[in-house]
Motif scaffolding. Structure first.
Motif, PDB file in Angstrom:
ATOM      1  N   VAL A   1       0.809  -1.157   0.053  1.00 30.71           N
ATOM      2  CA  VAL A   1       0.042  -0.043  -0.067  1.00 30.71           C
ATOM      3  C   VAL A   1       0.957   1.342   0.094  1.00 30.71           C
ATOM      4  CG1 VAL A   1      -1.501   1.251   1.207  1.00 30.71           C
ATOM      5  CG2 VAL A   1      -1.912  -1.224   1.183  1.00 30.71           C
ATOM      6  N   GLU A   2       0.435   2.235  -0.979  1.00 24.00           N
ATOM      7  CA  GLU A   2       1.064   3.441  -0.756  1.00 24.00           C
ATOM      8  C   GLU A   2      -0.104   4.381  -0.232  1.00 24.00           C
ATOM      9  OE1 GLU A   2       2.742   4.666  -4.147  1.00 24.00           O
ATOM     10  OE2 GLU A   2       4.093   3.094  -4.387  1.00 24.00           O
ATOM     11  N   ALA A   3       0.221   5.322   0.671  1.00 18.74           N
ATOM     12  CA  ALA A   3      -0.979   6.321   1.223  1.00 18.74           C
ATOM     13  C   ALA A   3      -0.263   7.569   1.854  1.00 18.74           C
ATOM     14  CB  ALA A   3      -1.536   5.565   2.331  1.00 18.74           C
ATOM     15  N   SER A   4      -1.144   8.641   2.007  1.00 18.32           N
ATOM     16  CA  SER A   4      -0.758   9.935   2.419  1.00 18.32           C
ATOM     17  C   SER A   4      -0.912   9.747   4.048  1.00 18.32           C
ATOM     18  CB  SER A   4      -1.530  10.987   2.171  1.00 18.32           C
ATOM     19  OG  SER A   4      -1.500  11.050   0.529  1.00 18.32           O
ATOM     20  N   LEU A   5      -0.077  10.439   4.527  1.00 18.27           N
ATOM     21  CA  LEU A   5       0.113  10.571   6.153  1.00 18.27           C
ATOM     22  C   LEU A   5       0.025  12.006   6.438  1.00 18.27           C
ATOM     23  CD1 LEU A   5      -0.196   8.935   8.872  1.00 18.27           C
ATOM     24  CD2 LEU A   5       2.272   8.987   8.690  1.00 18.27           C
ATOM     25  N   LYS A   6      -1.048  12.623   7.134  1.00 19.47           N
ATOM     26  CA  LYS A   6      -0.898  14.169   7.541  1.00 19.47           C
ATOM     27  C   LYS A   6      -0.663  14.085   9.040  1.00 19.47           C
ATOM     28  CE  LYS A   6      -4.545  15.671   4.267  1.00 19.47           C
ATOM     29  NZ  LYS A   6      -5.655  16.321   3.967  1.00 19.47           N
ATOM     30  N   VAL A   7       0.546  14.332   9.243  1.00 23.90           N
ATOM     31  CA  VAL A   7       1.108  14.650  10.766  1.00 23.90           C
ATOM     32  C   VAL A   7       2.398  15.536  10.393  1.00 23.90           C
ATOM     33  CG1 VAL A   7       2.315  12.537  10.784  1.00 23.90           C
ATOM     34  CG2 VAL A   7       1.817  13.548  12.798  1.00 23.90           C
ATOM     35  N   PRO A   8       2.758  16.348  11.624  1.00 18.95           N
ATOM     36  CA  PRO A   8       3.765  17.264  11.582  1.00 18.95           C
ATOM     37  C   PRO A   8       4.986  16.338  12.313  1.00 18.95           C
ATOM     38  CG  PRO A   8       2.392  17.886  13.447  1.00 18.95           C
ATOM     39  CD  PRO A   8       1.793  16.764  12.430  1.00 18.95           C
ATOM     40  N   GLY A   9       6.304  16.660  11.682  1.00 20.56           N
ATOM     41  CA  GLY A   9       7.480  16.122  12.130  1.00 20.56           C
ATOM     42  C   GLY A   9       7.906  14.872  11.495  1.00 20.56           C
ATOM     43  N   LEU A  10       7.107  14.521  10.272  1.00 16.21           N
ATOM     44  CA  LEU A  10       7.652  13.301   9.431  1.00 16.21           C
ATOM     45  C   LEU A  10       9.143  13.248   9.074  1.00 16.21           C
ATOM     46  CD1 LEU A  10       4.576  12.399   7.454  1.00 16.21           C
ATOM     47  CD2 LEU A  10       5.291  11.149   9.108  1.00 16.21           C
ATOM     48  N   GLN A  11       9.784  12.419   9.188  1.00 21.09           N
ATOM     49  CA  GLN A  11      11.122  12.409   8.673  1.00 21.09           C
ATOM     50  C   GLN A  11      11.257  11.258   7.629  1.00 21.09           C
ATOM     51  OE1 GLN A  11      13.752  11.373  12.099  1.00 21.09           O
ATOM     52  NE2 GLN A  11      13.218  13.020  13.277  1.00 21.09           N
ATOM     53  N   LEU A  12      11.995  11.816   6.643  1.00 17.14           N
ATOM     54  CA  LEU A  12      12.179  11.154   5.147  1.00 17.14           C
ATOM     55  C   LEU A  12      12.926   9.903   5.589  1.00 17.14           C
ATOM     56  CD1 LEU A  12      11.601  11.122   2.143  1.00 17.14           C
ATOM     57  CD2 LEU A  12      13.808  12.101   1.837  1.00 17.14           C
ATOM     58  N   GLY A  13      12.482   8.668   5.263  1.00 20.42           N
ATOM     59  CA  GLY A  13      13.242   7.389   5.454  1.00 20.42           C
ATOM     60  C   GLY A  13      12.712   6.783   6.526  1.00 20.42           C
ATOM     61  N   ALA A  14      12.077   7.173   7.576  1.00 20.62           N
ATOM     62  CA  ALA A  14      11.710   6.715   8.998  1.00 20.62           C
ATOM     63  C   ALA A  14      10.858   5.742   8.863  1.00 20.62           C
ATOM     64  CB  ALA A  14      11.355   7.771   9.798  1.00 20.62           C
ATOM     65  N   GLU A  15      10.892   4.616   9.681  1.00 20.88           N
ATOM     66  CA  GLU A  15       9.888   3.625   9.978  1.00 20.88           C
ATOM     67  C   GLU A  15       8.991   4.247  10.970  1.00 20.88           C
ATOM     68  OE1 GLU A  15      10.977  -0.323  10.763  1.00 20.88           O
ATOM     69  OE2 GLU A  15      11.245  -0.769   8.481  1.00 20.88           O
ATOM     70  N   VAL A  16       7.565   4.132  10.567  1.00 23.96           N
ATOM     71  CA  VAL A  16       6.651   4.410  11.554  1.00 23.96           C
ATOM     72  C   VAL A  16       5.570   3.441  11.605  1.00 23.96           C
ATOM     73  CG1 VAL A  16       7.212   6.999  10.970  1.00 23.96           C
ATOM     74  CG2 VAL A  16       5.481   5.787   9.770  1.00 23.96           C
ATOM     75  N   ARG A  17       4.796   3.687  12.852  1.00 19.35           N
ATOM     76  CA  ARG A  17       3.766   2.527  13.262  1.00 19.35           C
ATOM     77  C   ARG A  17       2.474   3.773  13.036  1.00 19.35           C
ATOM     78  NH1 ARG A  17       3.462  -2.488  13.083  1.00 19.35           N
ATOM     79  NH2 ARG A  17       1.986  -2.547  14.820  1.00 19.35           N
ATOM     80  N   VAL A  18       1.788   3.069  12.160  1.00 17.44           N
ATOM     81  CA  VAL A  18       0.228   3.775  11.865  1.00 17.44           C
ATOM     82  C   VAL A  18      -0.721   2.922  12.008  1.00 17.44           C
ATOM     83  CG1 VAL A  18       1.650   5.325   9.890  1.00 17.44           C
ATOM     84  CG2 VAL A  18       0.527   3.162   9.185  1.00 17.44           C
ATOM     85  N   ARG A  19      -1.961   3.469  12.341  1.00 21.57           N
ATOM     86  CA  ARG A  19      -3.114   2.769  12.410  1.00 21.57           C
ATOM     87  C   ARG A  19      -4.185   3.095  11.183  1.00 21.57           C
ATOM     88  NH1 ARG A  19      -4.010   4.672  16.953  1.00 21.57           N
ATOM     89  NH2 ARG A  19      -3.148   2.926  18.266  1.00 21.57           N
ATOM     90  N   LEU A  20      -4.749   2.011  10.848  1.00 20.38           N
ATOM     91  CA  LEU A  20      -5.781   2.394   9.785  1.00 20.38           C
ATOM     92  C   LEU A  20      -7.033   2.798  10.428  1.00 20.38           C
ATOM     93  CD1 LEU A  20      -6.479   2.092   6.742  1.00 20.38           C
ATOM     94  CD2 LEU A  20      -7.172  -0.309   7.215  1.00 20.38           C
ATOM     95  N   VAL A  21      -7.406   3.894   9.963  1.00 28.46           N
ATOM     96  CA  VAL A  21      -8.487   4.705  10.316  1.00 28.46           C
ATOM     97  C   VAL A  21      -9.868   4.204   9.640  1.00 28.46           C
ATOM     98  CG1 VAL A  21      -9.734   6.930  11.273  1.00 28.46           C
ATOM     99  CG2 VAL A  21      -7.399   6.480  11.400  1.00 28.46           C
TER     100      VAL A  21
END
Length: 480
Positions: A440-460
């Motif tokens: 999946v490719e998706a948009s994520l709206k949140v301040p402080g994103l860092q390019l190349g970082a691994e993040v945990r996200v929840r499907l809303v």
């Protein structure tokens, strides 16, 4: 992204209305008008066959599983210390006459569109999947390229003519790769690997670059649609090099004669390259000053999160490819900067309108004859026709992929996933994330994103009909 050729498949119920809406919005035709089918059937029954018989050549086609619109067949043999590449291209002009119903409809469509449930072909199936397709064990009219290479794979001679050919076999990429890996491939396929690797080395030396990014692909298994990330097999690259070789030979014929239609891409600007170096620094990927962009890209590993983000950023560098028609003075921009050479589309006339015209130019030039007037008259309008069809094809594929992504996610609302940030807006307020499983490719709206970082996200939420999924960061994970 890609949608592989498929047989006709039922559309999953949640997508029926949305897919119909997308097709209406983009003007995707359901079928050909009756007069076009009639004209195609008549043409299939009486093609204009050339007098030259080259059915002695042991040509084979290599395509994705399930393909029926077979544009190219290849045979490579030794020629002293070098090689002769025989490349047969389906001869659409043996069936289609300028101004006839099939020709006019092809101009309206521009190119074949692919979806998991059906193709929307450039030409009626009577031609594209039957009479004009280079199916095995069938006599077919073809545009036959003869390309002489030296022992290093450099192009030394080019000729192209019409001939009757017969493909010996319809092979898939997987079959050929397995034969090569097992050492059981016949000599001509082993030479495909040899020539492909030589041409890849030449591409590197001239400064060309190919991005090795696993692409999103819609597959159908037991009538279930899903999106996967697929990496190309090595043989796909070697086979592509033969097509590129032919397009390069075609471009030089055109430039030498001052008439034709090139596939062009402006060079990257200094500012764009500087931005990429800044991106590499932000991702902590070493890029020494003396290392060129192509060398740097070839050292990236798409399986590593930060490298995947870097490769994604590199795709933005070479956007803006188009066509340049000329009749007299060659265009100022005559190179495809990603390939680092002039290049023309001539190898996929069943699926792309412009290739028929490119082939006709090259046939005339190789024979020392004037380019047909109907070709010259059409050249100026072809770039915009192809740009329009490319926009529609891109929107169609992206829309379908979005729908299938959200369909796969619809039962997983509330779950958490690990994602890689592959793009970030300059203000850092929004980015693009990639989840590997599901693909999946998706948009994520949140301040402080860092390019190349691994993040945990929840499907809303996941709305398959709208092709839209919404993710939110898990608390404390936004900045990686």
């Amino acid at each position: 992204m890609a949608i592989r050729p498929q047989q006709v498949r039922p559309v999953p119920a949640p997508l029926v209305a949305a897919l119909e809406s997308l097709q209406r919005e983009l003007g995707i035709p359901a079928d050909f008008p009756a007069p076009v089918h009639d004209a195609a059937a008549a043409a299939a029954a009486s093609p204009r066959l050339p007098s030259l018989d080259r059915t002695d050549l042991e040509l084979v086609t290599i395509d994705p599983q399930g393909s029926r619109d077979l544009d190219q067949a290849v045979f490579i043999e030794r020629a002293g210390e070098g090689f002769t590449v025989w490349y047969a291209i389906a001869d659409v002009a043996a069936f289609v006459t300028p101004g006839d119903p099939v020709d006019l409809e092809a101009h309206r469509r521009g190119q074949t569109l692919y979806a998991p449930h059906r193709r929307t072909p450039l030409h009626p199936p009577e031609l594209s999947e039957e009479a004009a397709s280079l199916l095995p064990d069938q006599l077919r009219p073809a545009v036959l390229w003869c390309l002489g290479l030296d022992s290093h794979g450099e192009l030394r001679s080019t000729s192209v003519t019409r001939a009757v050919v017969r493909s010996r076999a319809q092979l898939t990429y997987r079959e050929v790769q397995e034969q090569l890996d097992a050492g059981t491939a016949p000599g001509a396929l082993q030479l495909l690997r040899t020539v492909g690797q030589l041409r890849e080395q030449i591409e590197r030396e001239r400064g060309g670059v190919s991005l090795r990014i696993p692409e999103q692909e819609v597959v159908v298994e037991q009538d279930q649609w899903r999106v996967v990330h697929r990496s190309a097999l090595p043989v796909e690259g070697w086979n592509a090099q033969v097509s590129l070789l032919t397009g390069i030979a075609a471009a030089h014929l055109m430039l030498d004669a001052g008439v034709g239609l090139l596939r062009v891409l402006p060079p990257a600007t200094d500012a764009a390259l500087l931005k990429l170096r800044v991106t590499a620094e932000a991702l902590r990927i070493p890029w020494p000053e003396e290392v060129s962009y192509p060398e740097f890209v070839r050292g990236l590993d798409p399986g590593t999160g930060t490298h995947a983000a870097m490769l994604y950023a590199c795709t933005l560098l070479f956007r803006g490819a188009g066509y340049a028609a000329f009749d007299g003075r060659p265009p100022e921009q005559s190179e495809h900067s990603a390939l680092a050479t002039p290049y023309a589309h001539v190898t996929a006339p069943l699926r792309r309108l412009v290739d028929r015209y490119g082939s006709e130019v090259c046939l005339a030039l190789s024979a020392g004859q004037p380019v047909p007037e109907w070709v010259r008259q059409a050249l100026p309008g072809l770039p915009e026709e192809m740009e329009s069809s490319a926009r529609r094809a891109s929107a169609y594929e992206r829309g379908i992929v979005n729908m299938v992504e959200t369909l796969a996610l619809s039962a997983r609302v509330g779950e958490e996933f690990t994602a890689t940030v592959v793009e970030v807006r300059e203000d850092g307020s929004k980015g693009t994330i990639i989840i590997r499983d599901p693909a999946v490719e998706a948009s994520l709206k949140v301040p402080g994103l860092q390019l190349g970082a691994e993040v945990r996200v929840r499907l809303v939420s996941a709305d398959a009909a709208a092709g839209r999924s919404v993710f939110e960061p898990v608390a404390g994970a936004a900045a990686g």
